[in-house]
Structures are given as C-alpha cells and as structure tokens.
Design an enzyme around this catalytic site. Sequence first.
Site, PDB file in Angstrom:
ATOM      1  N   ASN A  82       0.798  -1.226   0.000  1.00  0.00           N
ATOM      2  CA  ASN A  82       0.000   0.000   0.000  1.00  0.00           C
ATOM      3  C   ASN A  82       0.833   1.278   0.000  1.00  0.00           C
ATOM      4  OD1 ASN A  82      -1.734  -2.052   2.086  1.00  0.00           O
ATOM      5  ND2 ASN A  82      -2.679  -1.345   0.185  1.00  0.00           N
ATOM      6  N   VAL A  88       4.673   7.430  -1.312  1.00  0.00           N
ATOM      7  CA  VAL A  88       3.334   7.944  -1.006  1.00  0.00           C
ATOM      8  C   VAL A  88       2.450   6.816  -0.446  1.00  0.00           C
ATOM      9  CG1 VAL A  88       1.211   8.911  -1.981  1.00  0.00           C
ATOM     10  CG2 VAL A  88       3.436   9.780  -2.703  1.00  0.00           C
ATOM     11  N   VAL A  89       1.820   7.115   0.684  1.00  0.00           N
ATOM     12  CA  VAL A  89       0.989   6.114   1.353  1.00  0.00           C
ATOM     13  C   VAL A  89      -0.418   6.162   0.779  1.00  0.00           C
ATOM     14  CG1 VAL A  89       0.076   5.346   3.563  1.00  0.00           C
ATOM     15  CG2 VAL A  89       2.297   6.463   3.465  1.00  0.00           C
ATOM     16  N   CYS A  90      -0.979   4.989   0.521  1.00  0.00           N
ATOM     17  CA  CYS A  90      -2.315   4.911  -0.067  1.00  0.00           C
ATOM     18  C   CYS A  90      -3.202   4.090   0.850  1.00  0.00           C
ATOM     19  CB  CYS A  90      -2.209   4.267  -1.452  1.00  0.00           C
ATOM     20  SG  CYS A  90      -3.789   3.947  -2.228  1.00  0.00           S
ATOM     21  N   ILE A  91      -3.882   4.753   1.798  1.00  0.00           N
ATOM     22  CA  ILE A  91      -4.864   4.035   2.609  1.00  0.00           C
ATOM     23  C   ILE A  91      -6.145   4.850   2.703  1.00  0.00           C
ATOM     24  CG2 ILE A  91      -3.321   2.615   3.995  1.00  0.00           C
ATOM     25  CD1 ILE A  91      -3.648   4.616   6.250  1.00  0.00           C
TER      26      ILE A  91
END
Lengths: 166, 466
Positions: A82, A88-91
């Site tokens: 993720n 870049v964090v994607c949550i």
Amino acid sequence: MSLSTAQRRLLQEYRNLTNDPPDGITAGPVSEDDMFHWEALIEGPEGTPFEGGIFPAELKFPKDYPLAPPKMTFLGEIFHPNVYTNGVVCISILHPPGDDPNHYEEASERWSPIQSVEKILISVMSMLAEPNDESPANVEAAKMWRERRPEYEQKVRDGVRRMLGL
Amino acid sequence: MNDSTPTNAIDAFENVTDSTDWLSTPLSGLSAVEAALRCQICKDFYRTPMLTSCNHTFCSICIRRALSSDGKCPLCRASDQEMKLRSNWSMEEVVAAFTQARPAVLEFAQKPPTVVTSREQSPKRKLDQYEDINGEHSSSQPSSKRLRSSTRASKSRSIEATAEIARQEADVQQAESPGFEPDDNLVECPICLRRMKVIQVDKHLDTSCPGKPEPESSPSRQPSKASATIPIVFPSSSSSSSSSSFRRQQQPPSKPLERLPALNYSSLKEVQLRKKLTELGISTTGGRQMLERRHREWVTIWNANCDSLRPRRKADLLHDLDVWERTHGTRAPTTSRSATLGAQIKDKDFDGAAWAARHGSSFKDLIASARRNRAQAQEKRNNEQANQKSAVGDKAEENKEDNGGIPEETEIADSDDGEVIDLTDLTDENENRNDVDIAMASSPHKSTVGTIPDTMDLSPGTTVIS
C-alpha cells in the site's frame, strides 16, 4: 491571535501528541514556522517483518485541513503493497469521501474532519502489519505478499536492515 | 500566514490546552471529561455547540463548514443540512463552567504536595471517614436495605449542601454582577437600557428615548461586553430561572441577527454576485471562484455568529474573514495563489494580449534558456557518442544498432519543453558514469563484449526513457 482554523487545529493536535504520544509514534511540525509540514517516525510493529525498523515519513496538510486530509509520504525505502515506490501512502483514511472510483473502500473508513494525525499514524502502523491487497499501490509488493509470503518478508527484513545500516 | 505565523505559532503552542493535560496529574480521570467537552472537528472546547439531526454536537462554525463542504455529519456520515441545526445550550453552559474552573483545578492537580500539606488535616480526615463508612457498608453486604437508605440519606445531605452553596452563589451573583436582573419589577428599555416600569416603556420609546444605550448606564449591562469574556459566575444547576434570564439578557436588545441564506451560485451572474458581496460589505477581489468561496465562508462565519448567545460585532467577523483571506483567499501564499492565477487565466474576461505584453520579457527569457539548454544537451550527446565510438571502437560494433536508436528517442523526450532541464541534469550525471565505464571498457584488460551492453544501458537516452 490571527491563526487560521487549520493552524489552530494542528497546534491542538501537536499538543495532544506531545502530552500523550501513542506507542511507537512520534510526530510534529518540522519547524514551528510552518504548521502545515510535519514529520513523523513510526516504529515497525512487533511480530511483523517491519519489527525493529523506524520509518520516517512526512505529512503535508492542505490549507483547508481538517476538511481535507493530509498527504503522507515515507521518506525512506519501504516495500509494502500500500505504499507507492515513491513513498506515497495509499490508505482509505487518507482519501476524502468523495472520490472512490473502485468502490472498494467503506465510507466509514475514509477521511472525515474528526480524524486526526494520531489516527492516521495508528492506521498506517496497522497497515504495515496487515497490508490491504485489494488496492495495491505497489503491485509487485502486493503480488509477492500474496503469492510468495516468505520472500516478501525476507525482502522487507532486508530493507529494514539496510535502513538501520546493518 | 507567512508574516504572522512564526511567533504566534510558538506562543500559541504554550497556550494550547488539551484534555491530555490531566493525564500526568492524579486527576487523570478528568481527561475523559474534558475530551467530552471538546468538538471533534476543531478539537477545542465547544464554541456555540449545535446539535445535528443525528444528535451529534459540534461547534457551530465547524459543523457549518463541514456541512457546506460535504453535507454529511462528520461522525456518522448521515446527511444533514445547516438549517436543521439546533443549539445545544446545556453543553455550552457545561463548557463555560468547566473552562472557568479548569485553570484552578489543573493547578491544584499539578501541585498536589503543597496542597496536601496546607490542607492536610480537615479534608483528609473527612475523606477517611467517608471511606470508613463505605467500607463498613460493603463489608456488611447482606444489609443492602441499610446501604440504600444510607446512600439516600447522604444523597439528600449532599443535595442540601449543593442547594446551600447555590444559594450563596446566587447571592454573590446578585451582589457582584449587575448583569443580572435586579428584582425590582422594573424592565430595561430595549434601546437605551434605562430601567423603568413596564407601562412606561411604550411612552418612553415614543418620546424620550435617546436612541442609543445611555453612556452612564453600567457598561456590563450592555450585551457587547459579553463578547470579551466568559460571564463571571455561571448560574448553578438549582438557579435555572436566573440562568434563563441571563440568556435573555445576552440577546442583543434591538436588532436580532438574521441568518444569511445560502446562494445558488450557478444561477447568479458574476456581476450579481459581486453586487451581493458589496452589499454584505466584504471584498470583491479575485475571480468568480474566489468570490463564491469568500461568500460561502462569510455566510458560515455570519450564521455561526447568529447561533451564538453572545454574538460578536461585525468588525470581529470581518477580522475572521481577513484571516481566512490570508490563508485560503486571494492573499494566500504559494499553492492557492497559483490556483487563483489559474482561475484568472480561465476567466472569460481574461485579456490574453495584455497578459502576453505584461509577461512578454519573462516568456522570452524562458524560451531562450530552454533553447540554450537544448542546444547544450544536443552538443553533449554528440560529443559523448563520438567519444564512445572512438573509445569502444570495433568491439562495440554489434551494439551500435542499440546505440543508434538513442538519439531519436531522446529527441522525442526533448521535444517536450518541460523535460529539457531535467534531461540536461540527467545527462550530466550519466556523463560521469559513462566516463568511468568507457575507461573500463578501454582498459588494457580488454573487457569482454558482455560488459559493453552494461555501459550502453547507462547511456543518457535509455535512462531517460526508462
């Protein structure tokens, strides 16, 4: 006092995190001149291949925070389904409730003004422990996590060791 | 925000209070109490708390902003409308009482040693006694009847005590705060605030009222004072009648504030919108999008003020709008300015010719430097290729085909103007690496053909493409 709503709220959160930091998390503005740019340190959760690592990340807040969520980027190397390769964090908690093209995220998990830096960082910590492979940001990592778990864990552990300079 | 923030932010941090302040004290349980008195959006104490249709409470301005951007309750995501918000006055009272007591209690909690020594005797013994009584009862569990009756007894005793305290407080209020209605059967003139008998008011209004508050009347009786501070003493629970009279007092006597309706911006022409803004007395600078955003913010600020028990003056609200303007509006730094710039350019009335004339010189500079960079990059590449060819010589013959493709590919990347600078940077970096590789390739050890493709992979063209 001519601080904007966003600045006041960020100060408030900074105060809260200073008084009562959650386990394994530190966060605060990089410089007190700019409340909209924070840095955070997250410990790798115990019992996961990330254990022992300390992961620096930066948070950039929009001017209309907390109406809109901040952006979070890991500053070091991190191999995770993720997290994009650029960090870049994607949550879901970082996504505004408006745009969800894939309909894989529950509205209740999305950003809302009642969320906070603390809740984001706790979510990210649990994301490290339990990746969500429904919406992979790093497809290679997601595939490896799903199909070759031991290899994935080894790769993560190697990354942690490299980061610690071992 | 750039000019004001630095010092303010640091100073402000010292003054920020939070529910977690209690955690390091023996009264850590108050942390949860305080957390319940804070708005989940701004994380500060409720200011003019409002109830949503789904029975959640937020500050008026917070929930109005949230609803105008999203239309949903931030807590449960149920749809809601600003019109349906209702005041949560009880919460406001609790918050006012708590925030007033907070500093003293926190200080008390933070310095327990000194407090204990100074008051060691009496309260502590009382506490012990109380615990003894409790202990006695809990040990003699079966006699639950007795326990209940005794709790009832102690309850009624405590009610007596609170009632007594309340009486005393009420006396103090009457004596110290002239803001409360004295019990003299007189009423205030709604305009000049002079006190008179009820039947006199009409005649007074028609004839002798000066039309504005009398200067000699006690200033604390004027509603405007309330904006400055929290009321001195909040009525305790038993004196609800005085608390409601207090509320009435806080309402502006003459003109009740009217809430502004939301506008349907799409049905308004820009000229009409500008006129609206002028009528409201707020700035009309910026493009259409900015006008809408400013109007929306003003409606939010204004309506939240209407909800307040102690409305502030318009000048204060304009100040709030000014702060907003500096962070979100036309005077916002960096990102938002470029956004307004974009809006300006997209504007229908945008004067392209004037813009081109005004920025002509910088455009020319940009074009010139882009051309220069491109020429330099081209030259470098040519040199490199020449070098490579001469250095690698016949050995690289079979790889020449790969190599031959590079200039074309780079040309494609090059034609995208934005890429020019990045490309040169990359070329510089790769050039160094190539030097090393080329040196290796031409070293007396005569590297095998197999190493040569490696050097090729590092050549600028391929790196950029990948």
